[in-house]
Write a protein that holds these residues in place. Sequence first.
Motif, PDB file in Angstrom:
ATOM      1  N   SER A  25       0.152 -19.977  -8.972  1.00  0.00           N
ATOM      2  CA  SER A  25       1.347 -19.796  -8.137  1.00  0.00           C
ATOM      3  C   SER A  25       1.758 -18.338  -7.983  1.00  0.00           C
ATOM      4  N   ARG A  26       1.114 -17.423  -8.705  1.00  0.00           N
ATOM      5  CA  ARG A  26       1.468 -16.008  -8.580  1.00  0.00           C
ATOM      6  C   ARG A  26       0.697 -15.374  -7.427  1.00  0.00           C
ATOM      7  N   VAL A  27       1.419 -14.612  -6.602  1.00  0.00           N
ATOM      8  CA  VAL A  27       0.803 -13.953  -5.455  1.00  0.00           C
ATOM      9  C   VAL A  27       1.140 -12.469  -5.495  1.00  0.00           C
ATOM     10  N   GLY A  28       0.311 -11.651  -4.859  1.00  0.00           N
ATOM     11  CA  GLY A  28       0.513 -10.211  -4.860  1.00  0.00           C
ATOM     12  C   GLY A  28      -0.793  -9.510  -5.157  1.00  0.00           C
ATOM     13  N   ALA A  29      -0.715  -8.386  -5.838  1.00  0.00           N
ATOM     14  CA  ALA A  29      -1.915  -7.614  -6.155  1.00  0.00           C
ATOM     15  C   ALA A  29      -1.738  -6.891  -7.469  1.00  0.00           C
ATOM     16  N   VAL A  30      -2.812  -6.840  -8.264  1.00  0.00           N
ATOM     17  CA  VAL A  30      -2.822  -6.068  -9.502  1.00  0.00           C
ATOM     18  C   VAL A  30      -4.140  -5.313  -9.576  1.00  0.00           C
ATOM     19  N   THR A  31      -4.077  -4.102 -10.098  1.00  0.00           N
ATOM     20  CA  THR A  31      -5.267  -3.274 -10.280  1.00  0.00           C
ATOM     21  C   THR A  31      -5.487  -3.053 -11.767  1.00  0.00           C
TER      22      THR A  31
ATOM     23  N   ILE B 103      18.973   2.503  -9.085  1.00  0.00           N
ATOM     24  CA  ILE B 103      18.118   1.335  -8.852  1.00  0.00           C
ATOM     25  C   ILE B 103      17.179   1.593  -7.675  1.00  0.00           C
ATOM     26  N   LEU B 104      17.716   2.162  -6.589  1.00  0.00           N
ATOM     27  CA  LEU B 104      16.869   2.464  -5.433  1.00  0.00           C
ATOM     28  C   LEU B 104      15.794   3.483  -5.803  1.00  0.00           C
ATOM     29  N   ARG B 105      16.176   4.532  -6.515  1.00  0.00           N
ATOM     30  CA  ARG B 105      15.209   5.571  -6.895  1.00  0.00           C
ATOM     31  C   ARG B 105      14.092   4.981  -7.766  1.00  0.00           C
ATOM     32  N   THR B 106      14.446   4.130  -8.712  1.00  0.00           N
ATOM     33  CA  THR B 106      13.445   3.544  -9.602  1.00  0.00           C
ATOM     34  C   THR B 106      12.497   2.630  -8.842  1.00  0.00           C
ATOM     35  N   ALA B 107      13.032   1.865  -7.875  1.00  0.00           N
ATOM     36  CA  ALA B 107      12.180   0.985  -7.071  1.00  0.00           C
ATOM     37  C   ALA B 107      11.205   1.799  -6.226  1.00  0.00           C
ATOM     38  N   VAL B 108      11.672   2.896  -5.648  1.00  0.00           N
ATOM     39  CA  VAL B 108      10.789   3.761  -4.859  1.00  0.00           C
ATOM     40  C   VAL B 108       9.681   4.332  -5.739  1.00  0.00           C
ATOM     41  N   ASP B 109      10.050   4.846  -6.906  1.00  0.00           N
ATOM     42  CA  ASP B 109       9.048   5.387  -7.825  1.00  0.00           C
ATOM     43  C   ASP B 109       8.027   4.324  -8.206  1.00  0.00           C
ATOM     44  N   ARG B 110       8.516   3.108  -8.419  1.00  0.00           N
ATOM     45  CA  ARG B 110       7.629   2.020  -8.827  1.00  0.00           C
ATOM     46  C   ARG B 110       6.617   1.713  -7.728  1.00  0.00           C
ATOM     47  N   LEU B 111       7.077   1.640  -6.479  1.00  0.00           N
ATOM     48  CA  LEU B 111       6.176   1.342  -5.367  1.00  0.00           C
ATOM     49  C   LEU B 111       5.160   2.463  -5.150  1.00  0.00           C
ATOM     50  N   LEU B 112       5.585   3.697  -5.357  1.00  0.00           N
ATOM     51  CA  LEU B 112       4.673   4.823  -5.171  1.00  0.00           C
ATOM     52  C   LEU B 112       3.540   4.829  -6.196  1.00  0.00           C
ATOM     53  N   ARG B 113       3.734   4.169  -7.318  1.00  0.00           N
ATOM     54  CA  ARG B 113       2.686   4.131  -8.337  1.00  0.00           C
ATOM     55  C   ARG B 113       1.650   3.032  -8.080  1.00  0.00           C
ATOM     56  N   LEU B 114       1.909   2.170  -7.109  1.00  0.00           N
ATOM     57  CA  LEU B 114       0.997   1.066  -6.854  1.00  0.00           C
ATOM     58  C   LEU B 114      -0.123   1.503  -5.915  1.00  0.00           C
ATOM     59  N   PRO B 115      -1.374   1.301  -6.291  1.00  0.00           N
ATOM     60  CA  PRO B 115      -2.489   1.779  -5.463  1.00  0.00           C
ATOM     61  C   PRO B 115      -2.659   1.035  -4.149  1.00  0.00           C
ATOM     62  N   ALA B 116      -2.113  -0.182  -4.032  1.00  0.00           N
ATOM     63  CA  ALA B 116      -2.322  -0.972  -2.818  1.00  0.00           C
ATOM     64  C   ALA B 116      -1.361  -0.609  -1.688  1.00  0.00           C
ATOM     65  N   VAL B 117      -0.412   0.297  -1.936  1.00  0.00           N
ATOM     66  CA  VAL B 117       0.525   0.693  -0.884  1.00  0.00           C
ATOM     67  C   VAL B 117      -0.191   1.642   0.077  1.00  0.00           C
ATOM     68  N   PRO B 118      -0.253   1.333   1.386  1.00  0.00           N
ATOM     69  CA  PRO B 118      -0.996   2.178   2.327  1.00  0.00           C
ATOM     70  C   PRO B 118      -0.344   3.547   2.527  1.00  0.00           C
ATOM     71  N   ARG B 119      -1.127   4.481   3.065  1.00  0.00           N
ATOM     72  CA  ARG B 119      -0.686   5.867   3.190  1.00  0.00           C
ATOM     73  C   ARG B 119       0.568   5.991   4.064  1.00  0.00           C
ATOM     74  N   THR B 120       0.620   5.255   5.183  1.00  0.00           N
ATOM     75  CA  THR B 120       1.775   5.374   6.077  1.00  0.00           C
ATOM     76  C   THR B 120       3.066   4.978   5.370  1.00  0.00           C
ATOM     77  N   VAL B 121       3.019   3.890   4.605  1.00  0.00           N
ATOM     78  CA  VAL B 121       4.202   3.451   3.864  1.00  0.00           C
ATOM     79  C   VAL B 121       4.499   4.422   2.727  1.00  0.00           C
ATOM     80  N   ARG B 122       3.461   4.907   2.080  1.00  0.00           N
ATOM     81  CA  ARG B 122       3.649   5.851   0.973  1.00  0.00           C
ATOM     82  C   ARG B 122       4.348   7.127   1.469  1.00  0.00           C
ATOM     83  N   THR B 123       3.996   7.580   2.662  1.00  0.00           N
ATOM     84  CA  THR B 123       4.629   8.777   3.216  1.00  0.00           C
ATOM     85  C   THR B 123       6.126   8.558   3.425  1.00  0.00           C
TER      86      THR B 123
END
Length: 407
Positions: free
Chosen positions: A51-57, A175-195
């Motif tokens: 039942s878990r969905v998403g991505a892990v590296t 909370i917003l800053r921590t969430a942004v930092d967290r997403l930036l550490r994920l390798p599956a986030v594409p370059r356009t979103v990362r920018t």
Amino acid sequence: MTSDVPLVEHGPARSVRLPDAVGRALVASRILEEAGPDPYEPGTWRLRAGSRVGAVTLTVPGGEAVTVRITPKVPIPRLLFLLGYSSDPRSWRDGVVDVAAHDDLLPAFAHAVERQIDRALRQGLLQGYRTAEESSPVVRGRFREAEQIRRRFGMPVPAEVTYDEFTTDITENRILRTAVDRLLRLPAVPRTVRTRLMHQRSRLADVTPLPRGHTRPAWRPTRLNTRYHAALHLAETVLRGASAEHLPGQLRMDGFLFDMNSVYEDFVCTALREAMRAFGGRSVLQARNIHMDEGESIRLRPDFVWYGETDTPAIVADAKYKTRRKRGFPNEDLYQLLAYCTALGLPEGHLVYAKGNAPHTSHHVRHAGTILHQHAVELDQQPTGLLAEIDGLARHMLGSVPVERLP
């Protein structure tokens, strides 16, 4: 070197060639329904998503990485609507979820989070008062006598003081800053979103991230932070769903996962609560202090209980995303619902499944007179239709409530 392993939520098992260290790590992490060596092909691992969905590296020493991507069965915009509505029904009732053209869950979710943060910060960062304690060469605010004696041994300077500071370094922005930092550490986030996420982090550059491993501070919805509400709810989802840990053999797992059981359960219960508002009464999600026995040693925790006249229980319901049987509904769900009805003194109870499991049905329990209903909700439809179906389900439940229990 990075390799991808695509899986589908509750899909068939796949045999995949993996490094032994990665295979063992997947077994230890328990993120999959099934993970183990394939007995017929050495070096191959048999994997099946639950039942878990998403991505892990998973990264092994030396730089080799394996990314496991688990695709949900429901459309991604619908999944993000379920998440958003559960967090904030009023803000998400229109069903507008911006996922751009991303086909994978994690990029789409990261894009949606970034867009909500951008909307929240367009008028500038929210400011508020925060209590600060520091050593200062001048006295400001309140003097901390005990700290001055303990740390300065009676010396007059520097002074140990506490004061209220008007700043942007408040809980909401952290909370917003921590969430942004967290997403930036994920390798599956594409370059356009990362920018775009990098741009949001520059806006929040003066805000202190939340320390890893500490309890997340609570924020309170107010008139002043209204424009932050949607962004904060999604940011908290990021912090709840993030997974980063060291596994046996010095492997590192970094990713983001949703449990579809929890997503569905939260949505159904929240939508039922909103549908019941028009009829008065009181809705309780994950009800506590309910026991099956007189000695109150057997605790029960129904997903949804609606209280009517004189705060008396009138409706009980449990949400079940996925059955454990290929055909029909599992009997153990009925046993659980019967226990709820017995403990609450209700003549009827309701199980709400995701459609696709089995047709609607009801059961009359022998020698008890209790009726157990099993409903199914169609998730693969537009948000307006989905909410209309929940509204109809709420009215059906109310139709079985004795008149004396209605508010």
